[in-house]
Scaffold this motif. Sequence first.
Motif, PDB file in Angstrom:
ATOM      1  N   ILE A  13     -29.237 -14.032  59.403  1.00  0.00           N
ATOM      2  CA  ILE A  13     -28.790 -15.047  58.712  1.00  0.00           C
ATOM      3  C   ILE A  13     -27.430 -14.418  57.793  1.00  0.00           C
ATOM      4  N   ALA A  14     -26.815 -15.317  57.088  1.00  0.00           N
ATOM      5  CA  ALA A  14     -25.721 -14.924  56.461  1.00  0.00           C
ATOM      6  C   ALA A  14     -25.646 -15.721  55.010  1.00  0.00           C
ATOM      7  N   ALA A  15     -25.329 -15.573  54.056  1.00  0.00           N
ATOM      8  CA  ALA A  15     -25.211 -16.451  52.842  1.00  0.00           C
ATOM      9  C   ALA A  15     -24.320 -15.720  51.909  1.00  0.00           C
ATOM     10  N   LYS A  16     -23.829 -16.606  50.922  1.00  0.00           N
ATOM     11  CA  LYS A  16     -22.925 -16.163  49.894  1.00  0.00           C
ATOM     12  C   LYS A  16     -23.781 -16.766  48.335  1.00  0.00           C
ATOM     13  N   PRO A  17     -24.727 -15.739  48.101  1.00  0.00           N
ATOM     14  CA  PRO A  17     -25.497 -16.216  46.767  1.00  0.00           C
ATOM     15  C   PRO A  17     -24.893 -15.901  45.419  1.00  0.00           C
ATOM     16  N   TRP A  18     -25.153 -16.589  44.396  1.00  0.00           N
ATOM     17  CA  TRP A  18     -24.786 -16.293  42.994  1.00  0.00           C
ATOM     18  C   TRP A  18     -26.018 -15.514  42.370  1.00  0.00           C
ATOM     19  N   ARG A  19     -25.434 -14.738  41.331  1.00  0.00           N
ATOM     20  CA  ARG A  19     -26.360 -13.774  40.547  1.00  0.00           C
ATOM     21  C   ARG A  19     -25.697 -13.977  39.196  1.00  0.00           C
ATOM     22  N   VAL A  20     -26.546 -14.234  38.028  1.00  0.00           N
ATOM     23  CA  VAL A  20     -26.061 -14.447  36.771  1.00  0.00           C
ATOM     24  C   VAL A  20     -26.820 -13.117  36.086  1.00  0.00           C
ATOM     25  N   ALA A 132     -25.539 -10.557  54.795  1.00  0.00           N
ATOM     26  CA  ALA A 132     -25.960 -10.972  56.007  1.00  0.00           C
ATOM     27  C   ALA A 132     -26.762 -10.102  56.464  1.00  0.00           C
ATOM     28  N   GLY A 133     -27.784 -10.370  57.611  1.00  0.00           N
ATOM     29  CA  GLY A 133     -28.579  -9.426  58.230  1.00  0.00           C
ATOM     30  C   GLY A 133     -29.802 -10.073  58.607  1.00  0.00           C
ATOM     31  N   THR A 134     -30.945  -9.164  59.178  1.00  0.00           N
ATOM     32  CA  THR A 134     -32.133  -9.696  59.435  1.00  0.00           C
ATOM     33  C   THR A 134     -32.990 -10.165  58.505  1.00  0.00           C
ATOM     34  N   ALA A 135     -33.723 -11.049  58.646  1.00  0.00           N
ATOM     35  CA  ALA A 135     -34.208 -12.066  57.535  1.00  0.00           C
ATOM     36  C   ALA A 135     -35.672 -12.632  57.908  1.00  0.00           C
ATOM     37  N   LEU A 136     -36.507 -12.965  56.995  1.00  0.00           N
ATOM     38  CA  LEU A 136     -37.584 -13.727  56.875  1.00  0.00           C
ATOM     39  C   LEU A 136     -37.002 -14.973  56.044  1.00  0.00           C
ATOM     40  N   VAL A 137     -37.455 -16.296  56.512  1.00  0.00           N
ATOM     41  CA  VAL A 137     -37.091 -17.260  56.064  1.00  0.00           C
ATOM     42  C   VAL A 137     -38.282 -18.006  55.638  1.00  0.00           C
ATOM     43  N   LEU A 138     -38.780 -17.961  54.324  1.00  0.00           N
ATOM     44  CA  LEU A 138     -40.209 -18.434  53.989  1.00  0.00           C
ATOM     45  C   LEU A 138     -40.431 -19.908  53.994  1.00  0.00           C
ATOM     46  N   THR A 139     -39.212 -20.710  54.333  1.00  0.00           N
ATOM     47  CA  THR A 139     -39.368 -22.180  54.352  1.00  0.00           C
ATOM     48  C   THR A 139     -39.407 -22.578  55.689  1.00  0.00           C
ATOM     49  N   GLN A 183     -34.489 -28.297  41.143  1.00  0.00           N
ATOM     50  CA  GLN A 183     -34.176 -28.819  42.502  1.00  0.00           C
ATOM     51  C   GLN A 183     -34.470 -28.005  43.721  1.00  0.00           C
ATOM     52  N   HIS A 184     -35.161 -26.583  43.238  1.00  0.00           N
ATOM     53  CA  HIS A 184     -35.737 -25.784  44.215  1.00  0.00           C
ATOM     54  C   HIS A 184     -34.986 -25.546  45.359  1.00  0.00           C
ATOM     55  N   ARG A 185     -33.548 -25.068  44.901  1.00  0.00           N
ATOM     56  CA  ARG A 185     -32.582 -24.601  45.863  1.00  0.00           C
ATOM     57  C   ARG A 185     -32.898 -23.360  46.622  1.00  0.00           C
ATOM     58  N   PRO A 186     -32.315 -22.957  47.690  1.00  0.00           N
ATOM     59  CA  PRO A 186     -32.726 -21.795  48.496  1.00  0.00           C
ATOM     60  C   PRO A 186     -32.143 -20.559  47.498  1.00  0.00           C
ATOM     61  N   CYS A 187     -32.916 -19.477  47.482  1.00  0.00           N
ATOM     62  CA  CYS A 187     -32.739 -18.189  47.056  1.00  0.00           C
ATOM     63  C   CYS A 187     -32.839 -17.018  47.959  1.00  0.00           C
ATOM     64  N   ILE A 188     -31.997 -15.872  47.796  1.00  0.00           N
ATOM     65  CA  ILE A 188     -31.975 -15.009  48.720  1.00  0.00           C
ATOM     66  C   ILE A 188     -32.515 -13.604  47.945  1.00  0.00           C
ATOM     67  N   ALA A 189     -33.453 -13.011  48.227  1.00  0.00           N
ATOM     68  CA  ALA A 189     -33.777 -11.645  47.952  1.00  0.00           C
ATOM     69  C   ALA A 189     -33.234 -10.539  48.780  1.00  0.00           C
ATOM     70  N   VAL A 190     -32.250  -9.700  48.262  1.00  0.00           N
ATOM     71  CA  VAL A 190     -31.670  -8.793  49.089  1.00  0.00           C
ATOM     72  C   VAL A 190     -32.502  -7.428  49.104  1.00  0.00           C
TER      73      VAL A 190
END
Length: 243
Positions: A13-20, A132-139, A183-190
Amino acid sequence: MNIDMLRNAIRRIAAKPWRVVEAQHRASTMRLVDTLDEQRLLEDLLESSKPPLPADAASLHYLLATPFRYPAPPPAGSRFRGIGDPGVWYGASAVHASLAEVAYWRLRFLADSPSTPDLPPVPHTAIRASVAGTALVLTDAPFQSRSADWENPRSYVATQAVAREARMLGVALIRYRSVRDPQHRPCIAVLTPKAFRGSEPLEQQTWLIKVTRERVLAETDLGADRIAFDAAEVGAPQPVPKT
């Protein structure tokens, strides 16, 4: 979970996540010195006292690298990182979802500290990264039947276990639904610094975040975007009514 089942579930997968994160580093040192040279010296001394960065995080911007530097805080670690586990960089698909995660922990802090006053507006930095990289998608299958485990609001036992198995298989990312975002939007653990596509954040924003025991108020520094979270919305402990 069965290792063969996990191996078969790996996808790219590939993603562009936000962190605060709280933006206090430079302001904190500036308050203690009189000149820029003194501030530079103080920051160098502080840097030398920190644990060394892993080699594969050494070239990253500090806001990308920092989560891989420090041990997990006791007693429970975080959702995908137990005590003694390697670092994890957490991000969300939308900046508001990442703000919801921050809101939960700020409200938890006040709930656990009855004598602490409400928190005044504090600047925070929102960064967006490319991963980006190999991933497990828990949904997705075969994980969605155990969504109650992955989204448990209080226990991280199941998620920390699946993260350890993911690391054994060389998995770089875990995608999951936010527990705190209304809204339970997707998150990414890197799980590894090698997942970052670029050493610098894609973009940055400054947010001011104010916390009372009832809610969190957040707005960009110029006021163009703002959002509020009540404690109940993010699953934080409810304030005790005064008697």
